[in-house]
Design a protein around this motif. Structure first.
Motif, PDB file in Angstrom:
ATOM      1  N   ASP A  70      -4.595 -17.448 -38.609  1.00  0.00           N
ATOM      2  CA  ASP A  70      -5.188 -16.537 -39.585  1.00  0.00           C
ATOM      3  C   ASP A  70      -6.152 -15.578 -38.890  1.00  0.00           C
ATOM      4  OD1 ASP A  70      -3.845 -17.923 -41.530  1.00  0.00           O
ATOM      5  OD2 ASP A  70      -5.582 -19.107 -42.159  1.00  0.00           O
ATOM      6  N   VAL A  71      -6.100 -14.312 -39.302  1.00  0.00           N
ATOM      7  CA  VAL A  71      -7.031 -13.309 -38.799  1.00  0.00           C
ATOM      8  C   VAL A  71      -7.713 -12.672 -40.007  1.00  0.00           C
ATOM      9  CG1 VAL A  71      -7.312 -11.160 -37.518  1.00  0.00           C
ATOM     10  CG2 VAL A  71      -5.601 -12.851 -36.766  1.00  0.00           C
ATOM     11  N   LEU A  72      -9.014 -12.820 -40.091  1.00  0.00           N
ATOM     12  CA  LEU A  72      -9.754 -12.271 -41.219  1.00  0.00           C
ATOM     13  C   LEU A  72      -9.741 -10.749 -41.174  1.00  0.00           C
ATOM     14  CD1 LEU A  72     -12.905 -14.612 -41.306  1.00  0.00           C
ATOM     15  CD2 LEU A  72     -10.901 -14.689 -42.795  1.00  0.00           C
ATOM     16  N   LEU A  73      -9.450 -10.131 -42.311  1.00  0.00           N
ATOM     17  CA  LEU A  73      -9.477  -8.681 -42.436  1.00  0.00           C
ATOM     18  C   LEU A  73     -10.757  -8.202 -43.105  1.00  0.00           C
ATOM     19  CD1 LEU A  73      -5.789  -8.140 -43.622  1.00  0.00           C
ATOM     20  CD2 LEU A  73      -6.717  -7.916 -41.299  1.00  0.00           C
ATOM     21  N   MET A  74     -11.490  -9.128 -43.697  1.00  0.00           N
ATOM     22  CA  MET A  74     -12.783  -8.842 -44.335  1.00  0.00           C
ATOM     23  C   MET A  74     -13.572 -10.140 -44.370  1.00  0.00           C
ATOM     24  SD  MET A  74     -11.498  -8.299 -48.287  1.00  0.00           S
ATOM     25  CE  MET A  74     -10.456  -6.918 -47.783  1.00  0.00           C
ATOM     26  N   GLU A  75     -14.759 -10.075 -44.896  1.00  0.00           N
ATOM     27  CA  GLU A  75     -15.602 -11.269 -44.944  1.00  0.00           C
ATOM     28  C   GLU A  75     -14.869 -12.412 -45.650  1.00  0.00           C
ATOM     29  OE1 GLU A  75     -20.015 -12.703 -46.561  1.00  0.00           O
ATOM     30  OE2 GLU A  75     -19.338 -10.627 -46.829  1.00  0.00           O
ATOM     31  N   ALA A  76     -14.928 -13.587 -45.035  1.00  0.00           N
ATOM     32  CA  ALA A  76     -14.224 -14.748 -45.585  1.00  0.00           C
ATOM     33  C   ALA A  76     -14.770 -15.098 -46.968  1.00  0.00           C
ATOM     34  CB  ALA A  76     -14.364 -15.940 -44.656  1.00  0.00           C
ATOM     35  N   GLU A  77     -13.853 -15.458 -47.853  1.00  0.00           N
ATOM     36  CA  GLU A  77     -14.201 -15.882 -49.206  1.00  0.00           C
ATOM     37  C   GLU A  77     -13.603 -17.265 -49.430  1.00  0.00           C
ATOM     38  OE1 GLU A  77     -14.042 -13.096 -52.728  1.00  0.00           O
ATOM     39  OE2 GLU A  77     -12.327 -14.396 -53.228  1.00  0.00           O
TER      40      GLU A  77
END
Length: 278
Positions: free
Chosen positions: A172-179
């Motif tokens: 997984d590669v985060l595209l924005m702040e993790a939720e």
């Protein structure tokens, strides 16, 4: 506080914490949330039990229901009424394969084709890494004419789903702040759905309807529920999921305690804790 009747346990009174909207407006007896009552309202339509609280539905073990990550009081009632598979995602348990009714991966279900009449996924698929694979597996394991009742964080006015994580590679590669959501707030959210979810389900082969479900008399705040059927068209009785329930039937609290202790002690203790917080 808003007043009404719970369409799960049949209790009537003031719903608690209405400011929490779909995750609040809690039943004073079974602690069910507005979101869970919306799911049960549509399940009543699918199973032909409109107008009755869940605890008063007749038993029909010929109806097979699969659910992922069921929470609250209603799963124990469904287990008493139907052939009910309440599953959790646990890779280790799934690999062992010793409890196939208890653990499942919706991206690769181990059930045969055309097994289930209904699949319930309530605020689960935003956490499924390959959601398209999951929807294909649900379609495969539903009987012809079977129904998926789906809730997710969804904005109907938003045309395109917001992808929060890139899943194109092995990691997984985060595209924005993790939720994070889920129990303890540790389950990663992969996406916030927009209206293209309906097209995705249609591409899988479902006939799809989006309902903005709400009914103050049942303590159901307005929220999106997606109904997807394995067939060429979908026909929903007008307003069926918004009909008020019947009056309370029988001694509600003793009935609930009996079922919870018989089938799911963990569920019983969870509800006691939830009521204690209110």
């Amino acid at each position: 506080m808003p007043r009404g009747q719970c369409n799960i346990c049949g209790w009537s009174g003031e719903f608690l914490h209405p400011e929490m909207e779909r995750e609040g407006t809690l039943c004073g007896n079974c602690a069910s949330s507005s979101r869970l009552r919306a799911v049960v309202a549509w399940l009543a339509v699918v199973t032909g039990n409109e107008g009755l609280p869940l605890h008063a539905w007749p038993k029909d073990p010929h109806i097979a229901i699969l659910e992922s990550s069921a929470r609250g009081s209603y799963p124990v009632m469904l287990a008493d009424k139907f052939d009910y598979f309440a599953t959790e995602y646990d890779p280790g348990e799934i690999a062992r394969g010793t409890r196939p009714r208890r653990f499942a991966d919706f991206q690769a279900l181990h059930y045969a084709d055309a097994t289930f009449d209904v699949v319930i996924a309530s605020d689960v698929f935003e956490h499924v890494r390959d959601d398209a694979a999951g929807y294909r597996e649900i379609f495969r394991t539903l009987k012809p004419g079977g129904t998926l009742i789906l809730t997710v964080p969804y904005t109907h006015e938003q045309p395109v789903t917001v992808r929060r994580v890139d899943t194109s590679g092995e990691r997984d590669v985060l595209l924005m702040e993790a939720e994070y959501h889920g129990g303890g707030g540790h389950t990663l959210t992969y996406r916030n759905y927009g209206r293209d979810l309906l097209a995705l389900l249609a591409d899988v082969g479902f006939a799809v309807a989006h309902s903005r479900t709400g009914n103050p008399a049942l303590g159901i705040t307005p929220q999106s529920v997606i109904i997807a059927q394995k067939g060429t068209f979908l026909e929903i009785p007008h307003g069926a999921a918004q009909r008020p329930g019947a009056g309370p039937l029988g001694p509600l609290i003793p009935y609930r305690l009996f079922l919870l202790l018989k089938y799911n002690f963990t569920g019983f203790t969870r509800i006691v804790k939830n009521l204690g917080r209110t």
